[in-house]
Design a protein around this motif. Structure first.
Motif, mmCIF file in Angstrom:
data_model
loop_
_atom_site.group_PDB
_atom_site.id
_atom_site.type_symbol
_atom_site.label_atom_id
_atom_site.label_comp_id
_atom_site.label_asym_id
_atom_site.label_seq_id
_atom_site.Cartn_x
_atom_site.Cartn_y
_atom_site.Cartn_z
ATOM 1 N N THR A 56 0.874 -1.461 0.121
ATOM 2 C CA THR A 56 0.168 -0.241 0.012
ATOM 3 C C THR A 56 0.735 1.446 -0.087
ATOM 4 O O THR A 56 0.364 2.327 -0.402
ATOM 5 C CB THR A 56 -0.757 0.466 0.883
ATOM 6 O OG1 THR A 56 -1.839 -1.703 1.454
ATOM 7 C CG2 THR A 56 -2.044 1.521 1.388
ATOM 8 N N ASN A 57 1.858 1.081 0.688
ATOM 9 C CA ASN A 57 2.482 2.205 1.160
ATOM 10 C C ASN A 57 3.232 2.454 -0.503
ATOM 11 O O ASN A 57 3.776 3.851 -0.380
ATOM 12 C CB ASN A 57 3.916 2.548 2.129
ATOM 13 C CG ASN A 57 3.189 2.442 3.621
ATOM 14 O OD1 ASN A 57 2.239 2.603 3.330
ATOM 15 N ND2 ASN A 57 3.970 2.131 4.075
ATOM 16 N N VAL A 58 3.859 1.402 -1.211
ATOM 17 C CA VAL A 58 4.621 1.723 -2.687
ATOM 18 C C VAL A 58 3.101 2.367 -3.174
ATOM 19 O O VAL A 58 3.703 3.382 -4.860
ATOM 20 C CB VAL A 58 4.775 0.376 -3.151
ATOM 21 C CG1 VAL A 58 5.630 0.887 -4.695
ATOM 22 C CG2 VAL A 58 6.312 -0.304 -2.362
ATOM 23 N N THR A 59 2.362 1.889 -3.907
ATOM 24 C CA THR A 59 1.391 2.250 -4.712
ATOM 25 C C THR A 59 0.895 3.868 -4.326
ATOM 26 O O THR A 59 0.939 4.170 -5.088
ATOM 27 C CB THR A 59 -0.028 1.605 -4.021
ATOM 28 O OG1 THR A 59 0.517 0.191 -4.493
ATOM 29 C CG2 THR A 59 -1.007 1.808 -4.910
ATOM 30 N N TYR A 60 1.723 3.935 -2.904
ATOM 31 C CA TYR A 60 0.708 5.643 -1.998
ATOM 32 C C TYR A 60 1.927 6.443 -3.129
ATOM 33 O O TYR A 60 1.591 7.429 -3.239
ATOM 34 C CB TYR A 60 0.418 5.494 -1.515
ATOM 35 C CG TYR A 60 0.189 6.785 -0.405
ATOM 36 C CD1 TYR A 60 -1.580 7.324 -0.998
ATOM 37 C CD2 TYR A 60 0.866 7.556 0.412
ATOM 38 C CE1 TYR A 60 -1.847 8.458 -0.001
ATOM 39 C CE2 TYR A 60 0.260 9.180 1.100
ATOM 40 C CZ TYR A 60 -1.291 9.068 0.737
ATOM 41 O OH TYR A 60 -1.476 10.566 1.154
ATOM 42 N N TYR A 61 3.035 6.487 -3.125
ATOM 43 C CA TYR A 61 3.723 6.441 -3.281
ATOM 44 C C TYR A 61 4.557 7.119 -4.572
ATOM 45 O O TYR A 61 4.293 8.247 -4.855
ATOM 46 C CB TYR A 61 5.592 6.458 -2.775
ATOM 47 C CG TYR A 61 6.862 6.841 -3.833
ATOM 48 C CD1 TYR A 61 6.907 8.088 -2.415
ATOM 49 C CD2 TYR A 61 7.636 6.218 -4.830
ATOM 50 C CE1 TYR A 61 8.282 9.182 -3.687
ATOM 51 C CE2 TYR A 61 8.459 7.073 -4.957
ATOM 52 C CZ TYR A 61 8.661 8.158 -4.433
ATOM 53 O OH TYR A 61 9.931 8.705 -5.169
ATOM 54 N N MET A 62 3.794 5.849 -5.230
ATOM 55 C CA MET A 62 3.609 6.051 -6.803
ATOM 56 C C MET A 62 2.401 7.041 -7.178
ATOM 57 O O MET A 62 2.850 7.879 -8.378
ATOM 58 C CB MET A 62 3.340 4.959 -7.868
ATOM 59 C CG MET A 62 4.690 3.875 -7.508
ATOM 60 S SD MET A 62 6.151 4.728 -8.249
ATOM 61 C CE MET A 62 6.011 4.964 -10.098
ATOM 62 N N TYR A 63 1.689 6.762 -6.543
ATOM 63 C CA TYR A 63 0.611 8.005 -6.691
ATOM 64 C C TYR A 63 0.959 9.142 -6.188
ATOM 65 O O TYR A 63 0.763 10.348 -7.550
ATOM 66 C CB TYR A 63 -0.933 7.477 -6.001
ATOM 67 C CG TYR A 63 -1.823 8.157 -5.796
ATOM 68 C CD1 TYR A 63 -3.154 8.934 -6.669
ATOM 69 C CD2 TYR A 63 -1.846 9.461 -4.414
ATOM 70 C CE1 TYR A 63 -3.924 9.803 -6.326
ATOM 71 C CE2 TYR A 63 -2.164 10.462 -4.612
ATOM 72 C CZ TYR A 63 -3.639 10.360 -5.674
ATOM 73 O OH TYR A 63 -4.784 11.801 -5.208
ATOM 74 N N SER A 64 1.468 9.370 -5.711
ATOM 75 C CA SER A 64 1.916 11.386 -5.475
ATOM 76 C C SER A 64 2.902 11.362 -6.480
ATOM 77 O O SER A 64 3.258 12.286 -7.171
ATOM 78 C CB SER A 64 2.750 10.685 -3.757
ATOM 79 O OG SER A 64 3.336 12.558 -3.877
ATOM 80 N N ALA A 65 4.029 10.323 -6.822
ATOM 81 C CA ALA A 65 4.647 11.074 -7.616
ATOM 82 C C ALA A 65 4.598 11.242 -9.281
ATOM 83 O O ALA A 65 4.430 11.716 -9.794
ATOM 84 C CB ALA A 65 6.280 10.416 -7.556
ATOM 85 N N ASN A 66 3.328 10.071 -9.774
ATOM 86 C CA ASN A 66 2.944 10.481 -10.930
ATOM 87 C C ASN A 66 2.289 11.413 -11.181
ATOM 88 O O ASN A 66 2.192 12.336 -11.669
ATOM 89 C CB ASN A 66 1.904 9.014 -11.684
ATOM 90 C CG ASN A 66 3.387 7.995 -11.876
ATOM 91 O OD1 ASN A 66 4.253 8.354 -12.309
ATOM 92 N ND2 ASN A 66 2.798 6.672 -11.570
ATOM 93 N N ASN A 67 1.133 12.054 -10.231
ATOM 94 C CA ASN A 67 0.863 13.181 -9.847
ATOM 95 C C ASN A 67 1.441 14.644 -9.942
ATOM 96 O O ASN A 67 1.420 15.700 -10.535
ATOM 97 C CB ASN A 67 -0.430 12.956 -9.262
ATOM 98 C CG ASN A 67 -1.533 12.443 -9.325
ATOM 99 O OD1 ASN A 67 -1.291 11.835 -10.385
ATOM 100 N ND2 ASN A 67 -2.689 12.482 -7.904
ATOM 101 N N SER A 68 2.330 14.370 -9.385
ATOM 102 C CA SER A 68 3.393 15.620 -8.646
ATOM 103 C C SER A 68 4.279 15.549 -10.634
ATOM 104 O O SER A 68 4.280 16.792 -10.605
ATOM 105 C CB SER A 68 4.664 14.970 -7.649
ATOM 106 O OG SER A 68 3.953 15.126 -6.751
#
Length: 248
Positions: free
Chosen positions: A3-15
């Motif tokens: 879950t933490n990895v998915t959350y990080y990727m979500y943040s990075a991709n959006n940014s």
């Protein structure tokens, strides 16, 4: 952990996507202003608003969001430089807003995108009573008038009625359109169908006495009229085709 990895990727991709949109808006403002030297983003927004450009009305309307994008961009970039990690999460809403404003700013809707259907016409030899009745049924305020294939003028429902009242004409059964020619009152100009909604705003704001624009492929009077836009239509067009909320 997953879950933490998915959350990080979500943040990075959006940014990263947010920054890509921001950079394109940033470059477009420089292009519009024809800048030869560096000017900060927020000052460019101010310059566009204070001067007259095709996009001035749009930038003025969404000034708050455009400036907030600059603040968010600075937070993203400066904190990332701290240790090459994203400290802020760009929400889906923020991404949707900047992408929508980017598209409306750089690729605005044109008249060709807005209008469908046929344009009604009339001949100068047509009976006035029948034409006015037809305009009333179709809710037409303006009607291009032709003499054979040559464009002559635009019949304004309101102007014709005002003239009939002024001259105390009650019976119009024997009148043709040519009998009430009001070409001296020219309230229109021609534009190309590639004209954007923001250029339309400038036309009505800056051109004295113009109530309507007649749209042709290349803004020539001898071309077929493919759309008519009045000053009264503009607010409706903005509401229908500019689906953005100016509030922050």
């Amino acid at each position: 952990m997953f879950t933490n990895v998915t959350y990080y990727m979500y943040s990075a991709n959006n940014s990263n996507t947010f920054l890509a949109y921001y950079n394109q808006i940033d470059k477009y403002l420089s292009y519009i202003l024809w800048l030869q030297k560096y000017v900060p983003y927020h000052e460019r927004v101010t310059m566009v608003i204070r001067w007259k450009f095709v996009i001035t009305h749009f930038v003025n309307r969404f000034e708050s969001k455009l400036r907030y994008f600059w603040d968010l961009r600075n937070q993203l970039v400066h904190w990332f430089r701290l240790d090459n990690k994203h400290y802020l999460i760009v929400s889906d809403h923020a991404l949707k807003e900047i992408s929508s404003i980017h598209d409306e700013l750089i690729k605005p809707q044109t008249i060709a995108d807005m209008f469908e259907g046929k344009i009604s016409f009339a001949s100068s030899s047509d009976w006035l009573e029948a034409v006015l009745e037809g305009m009333k049924k179709k809710w037409l305020k303006y009607l291009p008038i032709y003499d054979n294939k040559d464009f002559k003028w635009v019949l304004s429902f309101q102007d014709i009625l005002a003239r009939l009242v002024q001259e105390k004409i009650v019976d119009i059964s024997d009148l043709k359109i040519s009998d009430v020619d009001i070409t001296f009152s020219k309230e229109y100009i021609f534009v190309t169908w590639k004209t954007s909604i923001y250029e339309m705003q400038n036309i009505f704001a800056d051109t004295k006495d113009v109530e309507i624009v007649l749209v042709t492929p290349n803004w020539e009077e001898d071309e077929k009229i493919i759309a008519i836009v009045s000053v009264h239509d503009l607010a409706h067009l903005q509401e229908k085709y500019l689906r953005l909320d100016a509030k922050v």
